[in-house]
Write a protein that holds these residues in place. Sequence first.
Motif, PDB file in Angstrom:
ATOM      1  N   VAL A   1      45.620   3.833 -47.320  1.00  0.00           N
ATOM      2  CA  VAL A   1      46.000   5.171 -46.875  1.00  0.00           C
ATOM      3  C   VAL A   1      46.111   6.025 -48.133  1.00  0.00           C
ATOM      4  O   VAL A   1      46.828   5.654 -49.068  1.00  0.00           O
ATOM      5  N   VAL A   2      45.391   7.128 -48.154  1.00  0.00           N
ATOM      6  CA  VAL A   2      45.371   7.994 -49.332  1.00  0.00           C
ATOM      7  C   VAL A   2      45.640   9.427 -48.882  1.00  0.00           C
ATOM      8  O   VAL A   2      44.940   9.949 -48.006  1.00  0.00           O
TER       9      VAL A   2
ATOM     10  N   CYS B   1      52.120   9.335 -40.171  1.00  0.00           N
ATOM     11  CA  CYS B   1      52.928   8.147 -40.448  1.00  0.00           C
ATOM     12  C   CYS B   1      52.356   6.895 -39.790  1.00  0.00           C
ATOM     13  O   CYS B   1      52.551   5.770 -40.292  1.00  0.00           O
ATOM     14  N   TYR B   2      51.640   7.060 -38.689  1.00  0.00           N
ATOM     15  CA  TYR B   2      51.081   5.905 -37.989  1.00  0.00           C
ATOM     16  C   TYR B   2      50.091   5.150 -38.862  1.00  0.00           C
ATOM     17  O   TYR B   2      49.951   3.922 -38.749  1.00  0.00           O
ATOM     18  N   ALA B   3      49.386   5.860 -39.752  1.00  0.00           N
ATOM     19  CA  ALA B   3      48.413   5.189 -40.620  1.00  0.00           C
ATOM     20  C   ALA B   3      49.097   4.153 -41.500  1.00  0.00           C
ATOM     21  O   ALA B   3      48.596   3.035 -41.670  1.00  0.00           O
ATOM     22  N   TYR B   4      50.244   4.513 -42.072  1.00  0.00           N
ATOM     23  CA  TYR B   4      50.976   3.576 -42.934  1.00  0.00           C
ATOM     24  C   TYR B   4      51.484   2.379 -42.130  1.00  0.00           C
ATOM     25  O   TYR B   4      51.483   1.240 -42.622  1.00  0.00           O
TER      26      TYR B   4
ATOM     27  N   ILE C   1      58.711  -0.084 -45.484  1.00  0.00           N
ATOM     28  CA  ILE C   1      57.917  -0.732 -44.439  1.00  0.00           C
ATOM     29  C   ILE C   1      56.652  -1.336 -45.047  1.00  0.00           C
ATOM     30  O   ILE C   1      56.337  -2.517 -44.827  1.00  0.00           O
ATOM     31  N   VAL C   2      55.925  -0.536 -45.813  1.00  0.00           N
ATOM     32  CA  VAL C   2      54.687  -1.023 -46.437  1.00  0.00           C
ATOM     33  C   VAL C   2      54.986  -2.172 -47.402  1.00  0.00           C
ATOM     34  O   VAL C   2      54.326  -3.224 -47.370  1.00  0.00           O
TER      35      VAL C   2
ATOM     36  N   ALA D   1      50.677  -1.584 -42.571  1.00  0.00           N
ATOM     37  CA  ALA D   1      51.691  -2.648 -42.604  1.00  0.00           C
ATOM     38  C   ALA D   1      51.412  -3.719 -41.555  1.00  0.00           C
ATOM     39  O   ALA D   1      51.724  -4.897 -41.761  1.00  0.00           O
ATOM     40  N   ALA D   2      50.805  -3.320 -40.431  1.00  0.00           N
ATOM     41  CA  ALA D   2      50.515  -4.266 -39.357  1.00  0.00           C
ATOM     42  C   ALA D   2      49.212  -5.026 -39.568  1.00  0.00           C
ATOM     43  O   ALA D   2      48.871  -5.900 -38.768  1.00  0.00           O
ATOM     44  N   GLY D   3      48.477  -4.701 -40.626  1.00  0.00           N
ATOM     45  CA  GLY D   3      47.272  -5.442 -40.946  1.00  0.00           C
ATOM     46  C   GLY D   3      46.005  -4.934 -40.283  1.00  0.00           C
ATOM     47  O   GLY D   3      45.018  -5.667 -40.179  1.00  0.00           O
ATOM     48  N   HIS D   4      45.988  -3.667 -39.844  1.00  0.00           N
ATOM     49  CA  HIS D   4      44.808  -3.109 -39.192  1.00  0.00           C
ATOM     50  C   HIS D   4      44.035  -2.140 -40.087  1.00  0.00           C
ATOM     51  O   HIS D   4      42.891  -1.807 -39.784  1.00  0.00           O
TER      52      HIS D   4
END
Length: 268
Positions: free
Chosen positions: A210-211, A196-199, A226-227, A203-206
């Motif tokens: 994500v696939v 979940c951290y990847a998504y 969130i996304v 969202a935070a622009g880093h």
Amino acid sequence: MTAVDFLPFVDRLAQISGEAIMPFFRAAFAMEDKSGGGVFDPVTEADRAAEAAMRRLIKESFPNHGVIGEEFGAWGEMSEYVWVLDPIDGTKSFISGLPLWGTLIGLLHQGSPCYGLMHQPFTREKFYGDGAEAHWSGRGARHGENATRRLLTRACAGLDRATLMTTSPKLIPEALRPRYEALEAKTRLVRYGGDCYAYCMLAAGHVDLVVEAGLNAYDIVALIPIVRGAGGVVTTWDGGDPSKGGAIVAAGDRRTHEQALEVLNADL
């Protein structure tokens, strides 16, 4: 009621789930393998304790609402409002002592994701959104004070400039893996892990893409608002509704999303 009306309640769910989970993190605890001999799929006492606590509070507070959860299944899933829970998304990181996991709390209204929160009680972070906006809250950089900021995805004009994340290519079914590998080959940087951290990093622009594939509803429902609230796009690989899970592609920039879909749906 609107999603905004549930915000204090979502915070209570995050609090009680975090209280149930944290005594187990980086401690000795019982663990089982749910895979039945397939790819290792652990479940811990912490998963079950956290989901049970959230289910009790939902049933006490909103008896007409439904719940879909990873550990204890679904009831009332045809209700107007349905809570979608993953007590520990990233259990493999959790049992390894790594902080790349989180509690996912999603809310469906008439079948559509209307609010989502990812809570990481160890780092004391929350990522949350309603599809229109998304925010992060946690400890600030100065003196550890509480801070909040809006989440916004970053611009990325093409795959050749993109940072791609997936939890593990081995989790993508073999029939779909060549399509994923073709996409990975076109990106600039690839990182594995994160769940979940990847998504949330998207969202935070880093992160730009994500696939994943083989997801369940409880893996993705909370992350969709969130996304989208941060300005990103999330669909299935064929461009459809991601709220039921399956093969998922999320992007911070629509141009990158469109290019990713072209690769994922090309004849190989």
